[in-house]
Design a protein around this motif. Sequence first.
Motif, mmCIF file in Angstrom:
data_model
loop_
_atom_site.group_PDB
_atom_site.id
_atom_site.type_symbol
_atom_site.label_atom_id
_atom_site.label_comp_id
_atom_site.label_asym_id
_atom_site.label_seq_id
_atom_site.Cartn_x
_atom_site.Cartn_y
_atom_site.Cartn_z
ATOM 1 N N ALA A 99 0.705 -1.135 -0.065
ATOM 2 C CA ALA A 99 0.047 -0.133 0.008
ATOM 3 C C ALA A 99 1.025 1.169 -0.058
ATOM 4 O O ALA A 99 0.118 2.282 -0.288
ATOM 5 C CB ALA A 99 -1.052 0.002 1.313
ATOM 6 N N ALA A 100 1.986 1.207 0.429
ATOM 7 C CA ALA A 100 2.872 2.199 0.276
ATOM 8 C C ALA A 100 3.418 2.557 -1.186
ATOM 9 O O ALA A 100 3.820 3.736 -1.340
ATOM 10 C CB ALA A 100 4.270 1.894 1.340
ATOM 11 N N HIS A 101 3.499 1.645 -1.833
ATOM 12 C CA HIS A 101 3.934 1.747 -3.420
ATOM 13 C C HIS A 101 2.685 1.338 -4.137
ATOM 14 O O HIS A 101 2.983 0.262 -4.883
ATOM 15 C CB HIS A 101 5.177 1.135 -3.525
ATOM 16 N N GLY A 130 -5.720 3.236 4.597
ATOM 17 C CA GLY A 130 -6.795 4.212 4.648
ATOM 18 C C GLY A 130 -6.438 5.564 5.525
ATOM 19 O O GLY A 130 -7.038 6.683 5.484
ATOM 20 N N SER A 131 -5.161 5.484 6.313
ATOM 21 C CA SER A 131 -4.966 6.641 7.305
ATOM 22 C C SER A 131 -4.161 7.331 6.274
ATOM 23 O O SER A 131 -3.560 8.638 6.825
ATOM 24 C CB SER A 131 -4.064 5.986 8.271
ATOM 25 N N LEU A 184 -7.926 10.677 -2.175
ATOM 26 C CA LEU A 184 -8.209 9.571 -1.123
ATOM 27 C C LEU A 184 -7.749 9.947 -0.076
ATOM 28 O O LEU A 184 -6.432 10.026 0.134
ATOM 29 C CB LEU A 184 -8.041 8.226 -1.416
ATOM 30 N N SER A 185 -8.362 10.038 1.197
ATOM 31 C CA SER A 185 -7.997 10.584 2.412
ATOM 32 C C SER A 185 -9.045 10.609 3.527
ATOM 33 O O SER A 185 -9.992 10.806 3.216
ATOM 34 C CB SER A 185 -7.172 12.107 2.261
ATOM 35 N N THR A 197 -11.040 5.604 6.012
ATOM 36 C CA THR A 197 -11.032 5.341 7.299
ATOM 37 C C THR A 197 -9.727 4.620 7.523
ATOM 38 O O THR A 197 -9.048 4.332 6.627
ATOM 39 C CB THR A 197 -12.097 4.672 7.978
ATOM 40 N N ALA A 198 -9.391 4.675 8.841
ATOM 41 C CA ALA A 198 -8.298 3.939 9.142
ATOM 42 C C ALA A 198 -8.061 2.579 8.733
ATOM 43 O O ALA A 198 -7.041 2.105 8.612
ATOM 44 C CB ALA A 198 -7.965 3.957 10.803
#
Length: 412
Positions: A99-101, A130-131, A184-185, A197-198
């Motif tokens: 999810a970081a890349h 989601g965070s 998205l945030s 959401t988180a």
Amino acid sequence: MKTLAKIFSLSGYKLLLLFLFAALIGAGAGQVDWRQTLGSSGDQYSNLWAEFCDELKKAGSAVEFYSPDDNELDRAEGYRFLSRTLRLSLLSELEHFDAAHPVLWQSETPTRKFGGNNPDELYYDSYIDGSKTYRITGQRGTTPLIEVTVYEGRLRSGESGKHIAHLTERDLIVGDDGSLEIILSPEPQEGNWIKTTAETNFLFIRQYRFDWEGDQPAELTIEPVNPGGSPAELSLDHVRERLLAAARAVDYNASYWPRLTKLVSLRGSNKIADPIMPGADDQEPETRDTTLPQGHILQPGYFDLEDDEALLISFTPPSGVEYWGFSLLNRWFESLDYRYYDVHSNQLRAQRSEHGEITLVVANRDPGLPNWINTTGHRQGMMLFRWTRPAPGTELPEVRVEKVALDSLAAH
């Protein structure tokens, strides 16, 4: 002497090949199977691949359990379904899991299908955190409908999917040049914003093509707004975890989808069931689906036909829906092969009578009538109507189904 002179007259490249060839011949004479000499390192990873394969083996029993003994086609498609689901799961759980890349990739294709896929839809997804904050950019294209949705729960992995938020083409702000940006945030943003959401961890984009040749799909990419550097070095722990997750996903889906087909078949053959509103609390657990945005209505059915029989499915499409589609699926909830056969219809493809009615003809052989839906050799399988985003007050049509002898259709 002549032989030596001839050898030394060769170019360096040819001489190297000659020596390599001689070495291979010599090695072959005393070749030893390396598997017989391999010793175990004794650590927790020495049987990693065997552990993965053992987990994967479990899925095979579902094919034999859910396939009729006399139906070779169903069994063959079942084993192919396992291979397709494995490919999809390896891409999803191993290659595109970071999810970081993130990578926005086309997850379902004509040879990689899943969960009642619609031939008219293009599917793209990405894992997210989601965070964090992400930016989707690209060109909107001309597909009539597009849905950008975020979820809690990894679809296809066996986790239940909880719909969090979405935007559609109705909501999107698009530049004069067709450019598009979506954020998205967790915190509100200007412009196109989807709240996360988180626990949000999955992004899914659906695009609907009515005209496969004329509609231009959106071309989109995703990136984190605050990237965290290069990916971490690959580890055995990570590979083991993701391989086993992929194998478990195959095992879960190997049983889930044919069980759903079985449930529909038990309600009766050669008819269309009552509408199902995805996510409705009054639906049975096996038919409840929280993965679609609101405004989607499904009507499943099950066909059971001999080679000399056909189903006539008649209805008058309502004007208040933005899309309707009908498709055939196999026992494993995959659409039939739409690359080579007409196995589905929609509001653009179907021919209407002078009274505005549509009659679809489901049969294994060409009936010589419009709107033939080809069962491609399947005696049994799923039927699925989709009614997308009906306007308030829209009534779905009465769908009439009649089984007839195929030869009798010559009189129509």
